[in-house]
Design an enzyme around this catalytic site. Sequence first.
Site, mmCIF file in Angstrom:
data_model
loop_
_atom_site.group_PDB
_atom_site.id
_atom_site.type_symbol
_atom_site.label_atom_id
_atom_site.label_comp_id
_atom_site.label_asym_id
_atom_site.label_seq_id
_atom_site.Cartn_x
_atom_site.Cartn_y
_atom_site.Cartn_z
ATOM 1 N N GLY A 37 0.816 -1.202 0.000
ATOM 2 C CA GLY A 37 0.000 0.000 0.000
ATOM 3 C C GLY A 37 0.853 1.256 0.000
ATOM 4 O O GLY A 37 0.517 2.258 -0.652
ATOM 5 N N THR A 38 1.965 1.212 0.720
ATOM 6 C CA THR A 38 2.883 2.360 0.732
ATOM 7 C C THR A 38 3.433 2.626 -0.653
ATOM 8 O O THR A 38 3.510 3.784 -1.100
ATOM 9 C CB THR A 38 4.025 2.107 1.725
ATOM 10 O OG1 THR A 38 3.486 2.031 3.050
ATOM 11 C CG2 THR A 38 5.059 3.215 1.671
ATOM 12 N N GLN B 6 -7.839 1.704 5.018
ATOM 13 C CA GLN B 6 -8.610 1.264 6.176
ATOM 14 C C GLN B 6 -10.062 0.959 5.849
ATOM 15 O O GLN B 6 -10.697 0.167 6.545
ATOM 16 C CB GLN B 6 -8.549 2.339 7.270
ATOM 17 C CG GLN B 6 -7.249 2.386 8.043
ATOM 18 C CD GLN B 6 -6.975 1.113 8.836
ATOM 19 O OE1 GLN B 6 -7.868 0.304 9.109
ATOM 20 N NE2 GLN B 6 -5.726 0.915 9.181
ATOM 21 N N SER C 49 -4.271 -1.372 0.583
ATOM 22 C CA SER C 49 -3.308 -2.397 0.983
ATOM 23 C C SER C 49 -4.040 -3.651 1.432
ATOM 24 O O SER C 49 -4.921 -3.585 2.302
ATOM 25 C CB SER C 49 -2.433 -1.860 2.127
ATOM 26 O OG SER C 49 -1.401 -2.750 2.454
ATOM 27 N N HIS D 298 -3.290 -6.327 3.230
ATOM 28 C CA HIS D 298 -3.214 -6.889 4.582
ATOM 29 C C HIS D 298 -4.128 -6.155 5.555
ATOM 30 O O HIS D 298 -4.370 -6.627 6.665
ATOM 31 C CB HIS D 298 -1.769 -6.890 5.090
ATOM 32 C CG HIS D 298 -1.230 -5.540 5.440
ATOM 33 N ND1 HIS D 298 -1.210 -5.071 6.730
ATOM 34 C CD2 HIS D 298 -0.685 -4.562 4.677
ATOM 35 C CE1 HIS D 298 -0.668 -3.864 6.752
ATOM 36 N NE2 HIS D 298 -0.353 -3.532 5.520
ATOM 37 N N CYS E 150 5.346 7.692 24.039
ATOM 38 C CA CYS E 150 6.130 6.721 24.809
ATOM 39 C C CYS E 150 6.284 5.384 24.088
ATOM 40 O O CYS E 150 7.103 4.561 24.473
ATOM 41 C CB CYS E 150 5.461 6.467 26.151
ATOM 42 S SG CYS E 150 4.910 7.942 26.999
#
Length: 461
Positions: free
Chosen positions: A69-70, A177, A194, A196, A320
């Site tokens: 997808g990228t 998505q 994408s 996956h 974090c």
Amino acid sequence: MPYFDAASSAPLHPVARQALLASLDEGWADPARLYREGRRARLLLDAAREAAAEAVGCRPDELTFTSSGTRAVHSAIAGALAGRRRVGRHLVVSAVEHSSVLHAAATHEAQGGTFAEVPVDRAGAVSAAAYGEALREDTALACLQSANHEVGTEQPVAEVAELCRASGVPLLVDAAQSLGWGPVPAGWSLLAASAHKWGGPSGVGLLAVRKGVRFAPQGPADERESGRAVGFENIPAVVAAAASLRAVRAEAAAESVRLRALVDLIRARVPELVPDVEVVGDPVRRLPHLVTFSCLYVDGETLLHELDRAEFSVSSGSSCTSSTLTPSHVLRAMGVLSEGNVRVSLPTGTTAEDVDRFLQVLPGVVSEVREKLGAPVSVAPSPAAAATSLVVDSLGKRCPIPVIELAKVIGEVPVGGTVTVLSDDEAARLDIPAWCVMREQEYVGEQPADRGSAYVVRRLS
């Protein structure tokens, strides 16, 4: 162990597994060859392209299979910008696009182009009017995701597409998505996705370019996939991707209703069960399987580890939990709390029992993490609140410590008094104002300090 991170990568759909195994024996040859084995491979590839194009809502000859997808996003942006170079070199994106879009925009800028980011509201949605105002005469391409990867908010694609059409600007939609849940609203010019993300195998992306869109593939030329994707096609993976897309679409109507009810339960119950929680993202215009919330006074990395120990796999946008030491660009653009951030994205087949157990486990996990960090149980005014201002030195301390130290001392100043927090943690720029909103205190603003910044808070109650 419940897997609640389908937005990162959905488990392989059973239909994908069956199609992958079945096509291994027939799809290994070169589909460009005319002998028997090549013809078999070509038939599989053509059938997969037709199935995927039907799901996308385009012609088969408009759809290209890429290696991810990228890669589809990068190829779409580079090819569209190059094809419309005579128009200009201006690119428009939303502030919450996937990192692949923002990285491509940064590369475009480094090569002499320009780009504008359209801001979003606290729900993570762009205003169609604001997006339209960002379009210029020299705008070569506009990019807008169909739904956000981190908070699930759906974007006004149809409205933006109409504004782009009126301005003569092609619109690239990142549908990674949402594509498994249904077609993207009409009006787009280019689309990337994408496999996956919907339960297909990794290593397969989709790039659709409408006929009539000026497009110049970049990089060395290749004879395969209309020159828009280089290299030998992974036909078994492509077949599995197309088959699984068709399968999840057939299940989407019923499954979206079921999962939306489970997500609604999480959205309602988490703030009731866990104090000081902000549920983020649009409560209505959102993907059916995804919910994100942030917990005050919680270290996101520790929270994810503890949930993993409790056998729940979730994701986070907290600084974090990242290597950049900065909060998610999506949460930052929305202006919402980033500390203790949890993204729950339910895969197909998630049971109500798994969600119920998650809701049983979460309060204890959050409480334990807060206790370890010394977070205040409540903010009570001090009977001797004489000082009208206090300074808290949190330099060198990472989230959520600066906010915890603020919460501990806010009761030591009288109503109208101020607390100044010194911090060099990028997350404080987002989390201290968010804390003020949640605790109904006044965020005065940020001032430069010797190291980092000084964040000033006025006590209102």
